[in-house]
Design a protein around this motif. Structure first.
Motif: not given
Length: 340
Positions: A64-67, A149-154
């Motif tokens: 998820p972070a790499i995306r 990233f503090v949060t993830l979109d997905n």
């Protein structure tokens, strides 16, 4: 070719992986490295993300972070460095070989820092946070935080089946399973004994579910021969299919085709999460919220009444009673709810 592969999946089992636990030593602590600042000055920069320990679940939980990196900085290049030399069949590469946001997947031993604008090693970022006296944090979030990233979109991990793999599962179901009711994908054991449900309880669960639901069948992934040490019992051969010879991607295709996944905190459980497959997951030492809170399709079963539950990685002085004494009826009740 697809028909041959589907039929051959019922042959005698071999281990899917030859993974061995590796201790992360002499690594930098969480948040020492950040990627995002690199792209502000160099939007076409080349970064390398290293995860040299862990298993299938960790590989998926990094995605998820790499995306999100690629979505925010589409001109950058991302190389992922994994432990590719200790796994049979190069399964980590196989998992992510069609991920469109990863430009290259290499062996972690081959990383040369001079080839990249930035190298971030996230091999040991999780362990400092996985303690009973701290709030539970999902590794998906820990990885994303360590990458800036503090949060993830997905937050859902990436895994994408091919048309060939989907057809393999269709053929396997038609030729071998021939379902007339629900099909349960059962993964029998994690690589860690502390996360593996007692085999006697698993056998009792299979028989009780069979007696309760007409036509139920099971796809069993028993790669470590944890459950079927001498093969599938004679009284189960009509409704239990030993799928322990399949590749990691074909296993995912079969899980995707099944009605419900049942198993421990393990790599296949994370595959089910990535595929949004409904799942009942057995937990003990690891808090469920640290693994499945981003999987809306998953529910947890564990012995919350035990005072020692959620002990993480400490040696167990109680003979793993959270796994040994978790009764089949408790898991059965949750499975029946999910099959309604």
């Amino acid at each position: 070719m697809r028909l041959k592969r589907a039929r051959s999946s019922l042959k005698k089992s071999k281990l899917l992986t030859d993974e061995r636990p590796v201790e992360a030593k002499n690594r930098r602590s969480l948040y020492n490295n950040r990627l995002i600042s690199v792209f502000k000055d160099e939007p076409t920069g080349h970064v390398c993300i290293v995860r040299s320990v862990g298993g299938i679940g960790d590989v998926l939980m990094i995605t998820p972070a790499i995306r999100q990196i690629k979505e925010r900085y589409p001109l950058c290049k991302v190389t992922l460095a994994l432990d590719r030399h200790r796994t049979r069949g190069d399964i980590y590469y196989e998992l992510l070989k069609n991920a469109p946001f990863i430009d290259d997947i290499i062996d972690a031993r081959l990383v040369k820092r001079k080839d990249y604008n930035k190298v971030v090693d996230i091999s040991s970022v999780c362990m400092p946070y996985e303690r009973r006296d701290l709030p539970s944090r999902n590794r998906i979030d820990i990885f994303s935080n360590s990458l800036g990233f503090v949060t993830l979109d997905n937050p859902l991990p990436f895994f994408q089946l091919t048309d060939d793999e989907l057809e393999f599962a269709d053929i396997f179901f038609k030729e071998a399973v021939q379902p007339i009711g629900p099909v349960i994908a059962l993964h029998t054991a994690s690589n860690d004994k502390k996360r593996s449900w007692d085999p006697k309880q698993q056998l009792a669960f299979i028989r009780k579910l069979k007696a309760t639901i007409l036509g139920v069948k099971f796809l069993v992934f028993d790669f470590n021969r944890f459950l079927f040490t001498k093969g599938v019992p004679e009284d189960m051969k009509d409704y239990v299919f030993d799928c322990s010879t399949v590749s990691v991607r074909d296993m995912a295709a079969l899980i995707n085709k099944a009605t419900l996944f049942v198993g421990p905190d393990s790599g296949p459980m994370h595959l089910a999460g990535a595929l949004r497959k409904p799942a009942v997951v057995v937990f003990g030492a690891i808090p469920p919220e640290a693994r499945i809170n981003h999987y809306e399709s998953h529910t947890a079963v564990r012995m919350d009444e035990l005072g020692c539950i959620g002990c993480w990685y400490k040696p167990c002085p109680y003979n793993l009673k959270c796994m040994k004494f978790l009764e089949a009826d408790r898991v059965l009740a949750e499975v029946l709810l999910r099959l309604r």
